[in-house]
Write an enzyme that holds these catalytic residues in place. Structure first.
Site, PDB file in Angstrom:
ATOM      1  CE  LYS A  24      33.300 -40.656   4.149  1.00 29.21           C
ATOM      2  NZ  LYS A  24      34.343 -41.345   3.421  1.00 29.21           N
TER       3      LYS A  24
ATOM      4  N   GLY B 199      32.930 -48.854   5.134  1.00 35.37           N
ATOM      5  CA  GLY B 199      31.853 -49.181   4.239  1.00 35.37           C
ATOM      6  C   GLY B 199      30.418 -48.516   4.528  1.00 35.37           C
TER       7      GLY B 199
ATOM      8  CD  GLU C 220      36.521 -38.286   3.780  1.00 32.21           C
ATOM      9  OE1 GLU C 220      35.603 -38.620   3.074  1.00 32.21           O
ATOM     10  OE2 GLU C 220      37.455 -39.086   4.023  1.00 32.21           O
TER      11      GLU C 220
ATOM     12  CG  HIS D 299      26.982 -48.009   2.380  1.00 35.56           C
ATOM     13  ND1 HIS D 299      27.490 -47.093   1.264  1.00 35.56           N
ATOM     14  CD2 HIS D 299      26.088 -47.391   2.959  1.00 35.56           C
ATOM     15  CE1 HIS D 299      27.308 -45.687   1.831  1.00 35.56           C
ATOM     16  NE2 HIS D 299      26.311 -45.884   2.693  1.00 35.56           N
TER      17      HIS D 299
ATOM     18  CE  LYS E 284      33.114 -52.427  -3.363  1.00 34.33           C
ATOM     19  NZ  LYS E 284      34.279 -52.973  -3.058  1.00 34.33           N
TER      20      LYS E 284
ATOM     21  CD  GLU F 189      36.956 -49.289  -0.212  1.00 32.12           C
ATOM     22  OE1 GLU F 189      36.317 -48.164   0.210  1.00 32.12           O
ATOM     23  OE2 GLU F 189      36.347 -50.379  -0.128  1.00 32.12           O
TER      24      GLU F 189
ATOM     25  NE  ARG G 145      37.026 -57.060   2.248  1.00 31.76           N
ATOM     26  CZ  ARG G 145      36.724 -55.742   2.573  1.00 31.76           C
ATOM     27  NH1 ARG G 145      37.018 -55.353   3.825  1.00 31.76           N
ATOM     28  NH2 ARG G 145      35.664 -55.285   1.833  1.00 31.76           N
TER      29      ARG G 145
ATOM     30  CB  VAL H  11      33.276 -59.729  -3.028  1.00 31.86           C
ATOM     31  CG1 VAL H  11      32.334 -60.532  -3.722  1.00 31.86           C
ATOM     32  CG2 VAL H  11      32.897 -59.954  -1.594  1.00 31.86           C
TER      33      VAL H  11
ATOM     34  NE  ARG I  97      29.726 -57.995  -4.658  1.00 32.56           N
ATOM     35  CZ  ARG I  97      30.288 -57.495  -3.586  1.00 32.56           C
ATOM     36  NH1 ARG I  97      29.466 -57.588  -2.539  1.00 32.56           N
ATOM     37  NH2 ARG I  97      31.553 -56.998  -3.624  1.00 32.56           N
TER      38      ARG I  97
HETATM   39  C1  MV4 Z   1      32.130 -40.491   0.495  1.00 33.41           C
HETATM   40  C2  MV4 Z   1      30.991 -40.040  -0.324  1.00 33.41           C
HETATM   41  C3  MV4 Z   1      30.986 -38.819  -0.822  1.00 33.41           C
HETATM   42  N1  MV4 Z   1      31.928 -37.928  -0.093  1.00 33.41           N
HETATM   43  N2  MV4 Z   1      33.099 -39.515   0.882  1.00 33.41           N
HETATM   44  C4  MV4 Z   1      30.583 -44.881   1.182  1.00 33.41           C
HETATM   45  C5  MV4 Z   1      31.138 -46.266   1.864  1.00 33.41           C
HETATM   46  C6  MV4 Z   1      32.590 -45.604   2.360  1.00 33.41           C
HETATM   47  N3  MV4 Z   1      33.480 -46.521   2.061  1.00 33.41           N
HETATM   48  C7  MV4 Z   1      32.783 -44.282   1.468  1.00 33.41           C
HETATM   49  N4  MV4 Z   1      31.306 -43.916   0.947  1.00 33.41           N
HETATM   50  C8  MV4 Z   1      31.377 -42.807   0.489  1.00 33.41           C
HETATM   51  N5  MV4 Z   1      32.326 -41.820   1.045  1.00 33.41           N
HETATM   52  C9  MV4 Z   1      32.897 -38.637   0.702  1.00 33.41           C
HETATM   53  N6  MV4 Z   1      33.788 -37.462   1.020  1.00 33.41           N
HETATM   54  C10 MV4 Z   1      30.296 -41.194  -0.789  1.00 33.41           C
HETATM   55  C11 MV4 Z   1      30.330 -42.473  -0.378  1.00 33.41           C
HETATM   56  C12 MV4 Z   1      29.416 -43.378  -0.874  1.00 33.41           C
HETATM   57  C13 MV4 Z   1      29.815 -44.589  -1.733  1.00 33.41           C
HETATM   58  C14 MV4 Z   1      31.094 -44.769  -1.954  1.00 33.41           C
HETATM   59  C15 MV4 Z   1      31.589 -45.670  -2.816  1.00 33.41           C
HETATM   60  C16 MV4 Z   1      30.492 -46.546  -3.108  1.00 33.41           C
HETATM   61  C17 MV4 Z   1      29.316 -46.132  -3.179  1.00 33.41           C
HETATM   62  C18 MV4 Z   1      28.904 -45.312  -2.223  1.00 33.41           C
HETATM   63  C19 MV4 Z   1      27.320 -45.198  -2.096  1.00 33.41           C
HETATM   64  C20 MV4 Z   1      26.914 -43.907  -1.252  1.00 33.41           C
HETATM   65  C21 MV4 Z   1      27.963 -43.127  -0.440  1.00 33.41           C
END
Ligand code: MV4
Length: 449
Positions: A158, A164, A200, A235, A237, A279, A295, A298, A341
């Site tokens: 990441k 996001g 991660e 990504h 919602k 989150e 913030r 939405v 949405r």
């Molecule tokens: C992750 C994950 C799986 N494993 N982290 C995507 C947005 C960002 N804020 C964090 N995200 C993710 N992090 C680990 N270690 C999968 C996602 C992810 C996801 C997270 C929340 C809502 C939708 C998503 C869609 C794809 C991947």
């Protein structure tokens, strides 16, 4: 309380903030771009100031023009909404320096959570569970491969400057990690001007659960329960709800408590004040902090409708220095709420669908609320986010909210553009959705046309 508020945003959120403010006796100043001059948020404001041409960089991201508008109109406070300048610490600081209250967290708190790797380290030190991963950004491929050995594959790379989901990439073995590490570093640099990346453990289909926070400037900070936002596409919602089906009917009470304690501990570690969201990912019975958003979100209405809290009202009172008089034990969930949405896009192919709103007749009914940025006759231009409205539906139970949502979406009449309403109806009729079996892969496997 402030006498005049400038709202540095557009569309439904500008309109909603304006409605709350005027209901508190605060006069409102809208700012707008040339593309938005005819929209309801401009007409409903007490005053309106043109920022510039349509492109966001010339209008809603144009900090000098926003500050100029605030000074010219004598606004005592600025509410940034979400997106645009909402998480910009320099903007917050510039407001304060000009003697204008910024309706949001202290800039120092914003800066502490901006770097996602540093944010992880800060909350982990405070005892918050984080996804197993590296403690800092990873300097080179060799360090990444040896770190991944102890984290365990698959790993996710990441961008520390991101959030996001931008620039994320997973690796199943050291060979793939070598490739992904370089790719992620290059993308981070291109997107954020900084190349720092961290690792991660990768969860293949987690749930996305977030916790609403409210804190004042007198040391009182509470959470306002959780929302589930697992249904996303690229990504973005699509459907959000309160509460999470994970905790329906008093299920998993220990996990819920762990989640709320983690959220409050994280927010305090950042020195947070005003409204914010922590989150988490849920996987295999555990919750893990991923990031905090500085913030109003939405999807805040589903929290408002199920807790009775006026989040925007509290944001304004907190920014004016008032104490948060809500106690943690007063925050109770009543019923369930869903938010849909409504995007101007093709419901099957997901292409954007700008154009004139020839017909726009929102649904009405018990528990139905519509936060719309547009009215019949307006034109949806391709300049900004394609979200034109949020349909928010509440009920005594999740099932009641679902039935009311189907009725409302079937009644919603929009002509002139395509919308994702058919997608929402497919989601609502999906047996897995109705059973509350959600994860971030939901739309890959369900609600197909
Ligand atoms: C992750 C994950 C799986 N494993 N982290 C995507 C947005 C960002 N804020 C964090 N995200 C993710 N992090 C680990 N270690 C999968 C996602 C992810 C996801 C997270 C929340 C809502 C939708 C998503 C869609 C794809 C991947």
């Amino acid at each position: 309380m402030f006498k005049k508020l400038l709202i540095a945003n557009r569309g439904e959120i500008s309109r909603r903030i304006g409605q709350v403010a005027r209901g508190m006796g605060i006069s409102t100043v809208a700012v707008y771009s040339d593309a938005d001059a005819d929209l309801p948020f401009v007409k409903e404001a007490d005053e309106a100031v043109r920022l510039g041409p349509a492109p966001a960089k010339d209008s809603y991201l144009n900090i000098p023009a926003i500050l100029e508008a605030a000074k010219k109109t004598g606004a005592q406070a600025v509410h940034p909404g979400y997106g645009f300048v909402s998480e910009n610490a320099e903007f917050a600081r510039a407001c304060t320096e000009a003697g204008i209250a910024f309706v949001g967290p202290p800039p120092e708190a914003m800066l502490r959570m901006k770097d996602k790797s540093q944010a992880r380290k800060l909350v982990a030190a405070a005892g918050v569970p984080v996804v197993p991963g590296t403690e800092d950004v990873v300097p080179d491929v060799g360090t990444a491969v040896s770190a991944a050995e102890s984290i365990g594959y698959p790993v996710l790379c990441k961008a520390a400057g991101g959030g996001g989901g931008i620039g994320m990439a997973a690796a199943k073995d050291p060979a793939e990690l070598e490739k992904v590490f370089r790719q992620c570093t290059d993308r981070a640099k291109a997107a954020f001007g900084r190349e720092g990346v961290y690792l991660e453990r990768y969860f293949s289909a987690p749930r996305h659960i977030e916790v609403q926070i409210l804190g004042d400037h007198h040391g009182h900070l509470i959470h306002a329960l959780e929302r589930e936002c697992s249904i996303q596409r690229r990504h973005q919602k699509v459907v959000e709800e309160a509460g999470s089906p994970l905790f329906a009917d008093g299920k998993n009470p220990e996990l819920a408590q762990k989640l709320f304690t983690a959220a409050v501990t994280a927010a305090k570690a950042f020195g947070y004040a005003n409204a914010g969201t922590v989150e988490f990912l849920y996987s295999d019975g555990n919750v893990y902090f991923i990031e905090m958003n500085a913030r109003l979100q939405v999807e805040h209405p589903v929290t408002e409708l199920t807790t009775g809290l006026d989040l925007i009202g509290w944001q304004l009172r907190i920014a004016a220095g008032e104490p948060l008089t809500v106690r943690q034990e007063d925050v109770k969930r009543r019923g369930a709420a869903l938010e849909f949405r409504i995007y101007a896009e093709d419901p099957v192919k997901f292409f954007p669908s700008p154009g004139p709103l020839k017909v726009f007749v929102p649904p009405t009914g018990e528990g139905v609320r519509l936060d719309a940025g547009y009215a019949e006759g307006n034109i949806v231009t391709p300049n900004y986010d394609p979200m034109i409205a949020k349909l928010i539906v509440s009920g005594a139970t999740r099932t009641e909210a679902i039935e009311r949502s189907i009725a409302a979406l079937e009644q919603f009449r929009i002509e002139g553009i395509k919308t994702n309403i058919p997608l929402h109806l497919r989601i609502l009729r999906d047996p897995a959705f109705r059973a509350g079996e959600l994860d971030t892969r939901f739309l890959e496997n369900h609600a197909k046309p």
